[in-house]
Design a protein around this motif. Structure first.
Motif, PDB file in Angstrom:
ATOM      1  N   TYR A  48       1.089  -1.230  -0.073  1.00 51.51           N
ATOM      2  CA  TYR A  48      -0.048  -0.002  -0.059  1.00 51.51           C
ATOM      3  C   TYR A  48       0.975   1.212  -0.015  1.00 51.51           C
ATOM      4  O   TYR A  48       0.594   2.146  -0.723  1.00 51.51           O
ATOM      5  CB  TYR A  48      -0.769   0.157   1.322  1.00 51.51           C
ATOM      6  CG  TYR A  48      -1.907  -1.058   1.389  1.00 51.51           C
ATOM      7  CD1 TYR A  48      -3.226  -0.678   0.695  1.00 51.51           C
ATOM      8  CD2 TYR A  48      -1.918  -2.128   1.596  1.00 51.51           C
ATOM      9  CE1 TYR A  48      -4.326  -1.565   0.816  1.00 51.51           C
ATOM     10  CE2 TYR A  48      -2.822  -3.107   1.657  1.00 51.51           C
ATOM     11  CZ  TYR A  48      -4.051  -2.678   1.291  1.00 51.51           C
ATOM     12  OH  TYR A  48      -5.030  -4.074   1.258  1.00 51.51           O
ATOM     13  N   ILE A  49       1.964   1.217   0.633  1.00 52.50           N
ATOM     14  CA  ILE A  49       2.742   2.466   0.771  1.00 52.50           C
ATOM     15  C   ILE A  49       3.593   2.350  -0.401  1.00 52.50           C
ATOM     16  O   ILE A  49       3.651   3.881  -1.103  1.00 52.50           O
ATOM     17  CB  ILE A  49       4.089   2.009   2.127  1.00 52.50           C
ATOM     18  CG1 ILE A  49       2.939   2.000   3.301  1.00 52.50           C
ATOM     19  CG2 ILE A  49       4.681   3.468   1.940  1.00 52.50           C
ATOM     20  CD1 ILE A  49       3.753   1.543   4.358  1.00 52.50           C
ATOM     21  N   GLU A  51       2.650   1.716  -3.419  1.00 52.62           N
ATOM     22  CA  GLU A  51       1.608   2.180  -4.283  1.00 52.62           C
ATOM     23  C   GLU A  51       1.302   3.654  -3.858  1.00 52.62           C
ATOM     24  O   GLU A  51       1.006   4.312  -4.920  1.00 52.62           O
ATOM     25  CB  GLU A  51       0.184   1.258  -4.048  1.00 52.62           C
ATOM     26  CG  GLU A  51       0.317   0.067  -4.804  1.00 52.62           C
ATOM     27  CD  GLU A  51      -0.954  -0.770  -4.418  1.00 52.62           C
ATOM     28  OE1 GLU A  51      -1.757  -0.409  -3.765  1.00 52.62           O
ATOM     29  OE2 GLU A  51      -1.030  -2.039  -4.706  1.00 52.62           O
ATOM     30  N   GLU A  52       1.187   4.118  -2.759  1.00 54.97           N
ATOM     31  CA  GLU A  52       0.882   5.734  -2.427  1.00 54.97           C
ATOM     32  C   GLU A  52       2.055   6.385  -3.070  1.00 54.97           C
ATOM     33  O   GLU A  52       1.852   7.336  -3.902  1.00 54.97           O
ATOM     34  CB  GLU A  52       1.032   5.690  -1.069  1.00 54.97           C
ATOM     35  CG  GLU A  52       0.403   7.033  -0.391  1.00 54.97           C
ATOM     36  CD  GLU A  52       0.521   7.306   1.050  1.00 54.97           C
ATOM     37  OE1 GLU A  52       0.002   6.266   1.769  1.00 54.97           O
ATOM     38  OE2 GLU A  52       0.980   8.198   1.663  1.00 54.97           O
ATOM     39  N   PHE A 142      -0.197   4.328   6.266  1.00 58.96           N
ATOM     40  CA  PHE A 142      -0.632   4.821   4.833  1.00 58.96           C
ATOM     41  C   PHE A 142      -1.877   5.566   4.978  1.00 58.96           C
ATOM     42  O   PHE A 142      -2.773   5.449   5.936  1.00 58.96           O
ATOM     43  CB  PHE A 142      -0.724   3.877   3.862  1.00 58.96           C
ATOM     44  CG  PHE A 142      -1.533   2.735   4.279  1.00 58.96           C
ATOM     45  CD1 PHE A 142      -1.023   1.541   4.837  1.00 58.96           C
ATOM     46  CD2 PHE A 142      -2.660   2.601   3.672  1.00 58.96           C
ATOM     47  CE1 PHE A 142      -1.766   0.489   5.001  1.00 58.96           C
ATOM     48  CE2 PHE A 142      -3.534   1.451   3.648  1.00 58.96           C
ATOM     49  CZ  PHE A 142      -3.215   0.395   4.743  1.00 58.96           C
ATOM     50  N   GLU A 144      -5.642   7.113   2.920  1.00 53.56           N
ATOM     51  CA  GLU A 144      -6.815   6.872   1.789  1.00 53.56           C
ATOM     52  C   GLU A 144      -6.354   6.919   0.320  1.00 53.56           C
ATOM     53  O   GLU A 144      -5.830   7.940   0.138  1.00 53.56           O
ATOM     54  CB  GLU A 144      -7.811   7.502   2.101  1.00 53.56           C
ATOM     55  CG  GLU A 144      -8.680   7.079   3.335  1.00 53.56           C
ATOM     56  CD  GLU A 144     -10.014   7.925   3.689  1.00 53.56           C
ATOM     57  OE1 GLU A 144     -11.040   7.890   2.969  1.00 53.56           O
ATOM     58  OE2 GLU A 144      -9.801   8.751   4.375  1.00 53.56           O
ATOM     59  N   GLU A 145      -6.504   5.924  -0.343  1.00 51.04           N
ATOM     60  CA  GLU A 145      -5.965   6.026  -1.721  1.00 51.04           C
ATOM     61  C   GLU A 145      -6.645   7.095  -2.494  1.00 51.04           C
ATOM     62  O   GLU A 145      -5.966   7.802  -3.285  1.00 51.04           O
ATOM     63  CB  GLU A 145      -6.352   4.404  -2.367  1.00 51.04           C
ATOM     64  CG  GLU A 145      -5.785   4.221  -3.728  1.00 51.04           C
ATOM     65  CD  GLU A 145      -6.391   2.965  -4.407  1.00 51.04           C
ATOM     66  OE1 GLU A 145      -6.948   2.138  -3.884  1.00 51.04           O
ATOM     67  OE2 GLU A 145      -6.014   3.057  -5.495  1.00 51.04           O
ATOM     68  N   PRO A 148      -5.338  11.374  -1.433  1.00 49.81           N
ATOM     69  CA  PRO A 148      -3.574  11.334  -1.397  1.00 49.81           C
ATOM     70  C   PRO A 148      -3.459  12.524  -0.721  1.00 49.81           C
ATOM     71  O   PRO A 148      -3.651  13.640  -0.645  1.00 49.81           O
ATOM     72  CB  PRO A 148      -3.082  11.250  -2.789  1.00 49.81           C
ATOM     73  CG  PRO A 148      -4.202  11.744  -3.442  1.00 49.81           C
ATOM     74  CD  PRO A 148      -5.619  11.598  -2.889  1.00 49.81           C
ATOM     75  N   ARG A 216       4.875  11.032   6.948  1.00 49.29           N
ATOM     76  CA  ARG A 216       5.068  11.453   5.676  1.00 49.29           C
ATOM     77  C   ARG A 216       5.871  12.507   5.818  1.00 49.29           C
ATOM     78  O   ARG A 216       5.354  13.559   6.241  1.00 49.29           O
ATOM     79  CB  ARG A 216       3.949  11.526   4.621  1.00 49.29           C
ATOM     80  CG  ARG A 216       2.972  10.269   4.629  1.00 49.29           C
ATOM     81  CD  ARG A 216       3.939   9.461   3.735  1.00 49.29           C
ATOM     82  NE  ARG A 216       3.157   8.240   3.573  1.00 49.29           N
ATOM     83  CZ  ARG A 216       3.144   7.100   4.336  1.00 49.29           C
ATOM     84  NH1 ARG A 216       3.777   7.213   5.485  1.00 49.29           N
ATOM     85  NH2 ARG A 216       2.149   5.964   3.882  1.00 49.29           N
ATOM     86  N   ARG A 263      -5.848   8.052   8.136  1.00 49.93           N
ATOM     87  CA  ARG A 263      -4.756   7.388   8.322  1.00 49.93           C
ATOM     88  C   ARG A 263      -4.816   6.112   8.874  1.00 49.93           C
ATOM     89  O   ARG A 263      -5.190   5.912   9.922  1.00 49.93           O
ATOM     90  CB  ARG A 263      -3.916   8.331   9.029  1.00 49.93           C
ATOM     91  CG  ARG A 263      -2.513   7.947   9.469  1.00 49.93           C
ATOM     92  CD  ARG A 263      -1.770   9.009  10.343  1.00 49.93           C
ATOM     93  NE  ARG A 263      -0.871   8.252  11.083  1.00 49.93           N
ATOM     94  CZ  ARG A 263      -1.109   7.964  12.369  1.00 49.93           C
ATOM     95  NH1 ARG A 263      -2.180   8.137  12.887  1.00 49.93           N
ATOM     96  NH2 ARG A 263      -0.067   7.430  13.294  1.00 49.93           N
TER      97      ARG A 263
END
Ligand code: UTP
Length: 304
Positions: A48-49, A51-52, A142, A144-145, A148, A216, A263
């Motif tokens: 997921y990370i 992908e982010e 991570f 929410e897709e 961002p 982040r 988050r």
């Protein structure tokens, strides 16, 4: 646009994912399995990370790994044997999913010989990163897709230079679990603040705000020298917060973007379980069935 001596005008293009910690809050699961590889439905947290990062245009990803953590890298390799089997079975959907993991980003690794703290982990990235600003994404959380955070952080850093942090509002009683920022309003835009100070894990009565530093960061390359000059701090670890505070004291601009989405914090059992339930509920393929089972279970009706 603000003109600023620190501004580069260029977006950072590399990400560093520190993932060499001991994960003591998730023992004994993490004795042999890195917490970054715990599955959320059918993908490890680390995917997921990555992908982010990839969704924000960052495809050069450096994983900071340590003892017992090499399996993390394998996840992003090709698996020709598995791919061949899926092809034989005609399972195109899974084949595409498996292939995608190796196509998301160029994955590099560096070892942190001993987990001496987050600042120290980031310091191991110096030679890979070079002279440009870069992103740091902690390996256990991570966002929410569809909400961002990184693109706005990268754009802001290219404009203002210096450090850009992600901030999230926490309950007053939770300040002692986070780095907390003192802030002033900024003319850079809505939900953007100027950070004037950072305190690691303050008691609620000493916290300068309820804005916590999330996992982040966009950092300038000058952070590496600051890390070299940082003595072990809270918990005997070389803290990234202390190195950032040095740059702040030297006049480097530090901005924060207040994140309003959710988050997912998978670094300990409760947050991990919440993440699994939330993301399973949202899935197109199994969400509906899962939600109806969950509702029945919570109402006391469902059997195991
Ligand atoms: P955490 O504060 O979550 O530490 O680190 P941890 O060791 O992983 O977990 P606990 O607190 O013992 O349960 C935040 C991130 O920084 C990495 C971790 O892997 C995690 O992604 N980290 C931390 C390192 O890479 N090296 C370190 O020395 C410390």
């Amino acid at each position: 646009m603000t003109t600023n001596a620190h501004a580069s005008g260029r977006r950072a293009v590399k990400a560093v994912i520190p993932a060499a910690g001991m994960a003591t809050r998730f023992l004994p699961a993490t004795k042999a399995v890195p917490k970054e590889l715990l599955p959320v439905v059918d993908r490890p947290v680390l995917q997921y990370i990555v992908e982010e990062a990839a969704a924000a245009g960052i495809t050069d990803v450096l994983l900071v790994t340590g003892r017992g953590k090499t399996s993390m890298v394998d996840h992003f390799d090709r698996r020709p044997d598995v791919e061949a089997r899926l092809e034989e079975k005609g399972d195109q959907k899974r084949l595409a999913e498996v292939r995608r993991t190796s196509e998301l980003a160029d994955i590099y690794t560096v070892r942190q010989g001993e987990p001496l703290g987050l600042g120290h982990a980031v310091g191991t990235a110096a030679s890979h990163v070079g002279d440009n600003a870069f992103a740091v994404l902690l390996g256990d959380e991570f966002v929410e897709e569809d909400k961002p955070l990184l693109p706005a952080m990268l754009d802001l850093q290219a404009r203002t230079g210096g450090i850009v942090l992600a901030l999230g509002e926490v309950k007053p009683e939770e300040t002692s679990r986070y780095g907390i920022a003192s802030v002033n309003q900024s003319s850079e835009g809505t939900d953007i603040v100027e950070v004037t100070g950072l305190v690691e894990k303050p008691a609620p009565e000493e916290a300068p705000s309820n804005l916590a530093v999330l996992g982040r960061y966009i950092l300038p390359a000058s952070i590496f020298e600051a890390i070299d000059n940082t003595k072990p701090g809270s918990g005997g670890e070389i803290q990234l917060t202390d190195a950032m505070a040095q740059l702040l004291a030297d006049g480097v601009p530090v901005h924060g973007i207040i994140y309003r989405g959710h988050r997912y914090d998978t670094g300990m059992p409760l947050g991990y379980l919440q993440t699994v339930v939330m993301l399973a509920s949202k899935r197109d393929d199994l969400g509906e069935e899962f939600r109806s089972w969950l509702a029945e279970f919570v109402a006391g009706g469902a059997k195991g």
